[in-house]
Design an enzyme around this catalytic site. Sequence first.
Site, short mmCIF file in Angstrom:
data_model
loop_
_atom_site.label_atom_id
_atom_site.label_comp_id
_atom_site.label_asym_id
_atom_site.label_seq_id
_atom_site.Cartn_x
_atom_site.Cartn_y
_atom_site.Cartn_z
N HIS A 87 -34.08 -20.89 11.86
CA HIS A 87 -33.09 -19.93 12.33
C HIS A 87 -33.55 -18.52 11.99
O HIS A 87 -34.38 -18.31 11.10
CB HIS A 87 -31.73 -20.23 11.70
CG HIS A 87 -31.11 -21.48 12.23
ND1 HIS A 87 -29.85 -21.88 11.88
CD2 HIS A 87 -31.58 -22.42 13.09
CE1 HIS A 87 -29.55 -23.01 12.51
NE2 HIS A 87 -30.60 -23.36 13.24
N GLU A 89 -32.14 -15.92 10.50
CA GLU A 89 -31.93 -15.41 9.15
C GLU A 89 -32.88 -16.06 8.15
O GLU A 89 -33.37 -15.40 7.23
CB GLU A 89 -30.47 -15.58 8.71
CG GLU A 89 -29.91 -16.97 8.80
CD GLU A 89 -29.29 -17.32 10.13
OE1 GLU A 89 -29.94 -17.14 11.19
OE2 GLU A 89 -28.15 -17.82 10.14
N CYS A 115 -25.08 -20.48 10.33
CA CYS A 115 -24.61 -21.85 10.19
C CYS A 115 -24.40 -22.13 8.71
O CYS A 115 -24.75 -21.31 7.85
CB CYS A 115 -25.64 -22.83 10.78
SG CYS A 115 -27.18 -22.94 9.84
N CYS A 118 -27.79 -22.08 6.66
CA CYS A 118 -28.34 -20.74 6.45
C CYS A 118 -27.46 -19.88 5.55
O CYS A 118 -27.95 -19.01 4.83
CB CYS A 118 -28.59 -20.04 7.78
SG CYS A 118 -30.00 -20.73 8.68
#
Length: 161
Positions: A87, A89, A115, A118
């Site tokens: 992802h 981040e 999410c 994360c």
Amino acid sequence: MCYHATFASMQEDSTTYSDPEKQDRYDRAYLRLAKEWAKLSHCKRKQVGAVIVKDSTIIADGYNGTPTGFENECEDYHGETKWYVLHAEANAILKVARSSNKVNGATLYLTNSPCKDCSKLVLQAGIKRLVYIDKYKDTSGIDFLEKAGLAIKQINDLNEK
């Protein structure tokens, strides 16, 4: 626009400005940069961008995609996201880890809220403030960060006010 923050968490953040209008201008500008980074993603289902700012300086950026050395396609032949896609981040936080910068006290700008997996990385990295555009379908990541005391701000409209 939604604001979720505790006064203490805002005071700890080294990337906030005392003038709310100036803060809003910068928040929107960094989110526009995150949107540009999202365009670099090869993912078909969703393109997400991230920018990490500390002391008014961009210290990392990222977008969702496969790890270095893998093919760029994020989805398998069924259209499902491959399990090893990172992802945005996570990519940005990992970039900081490879540098001499420290993320503690920084602001994370995201095109989509994190999410739940994360959000744990965001908290453990020491990020104190999160600004994002769109809510992810599962809001447990945001709920977790709110409970942990992060300052969270959603900006849906990036036009200057």
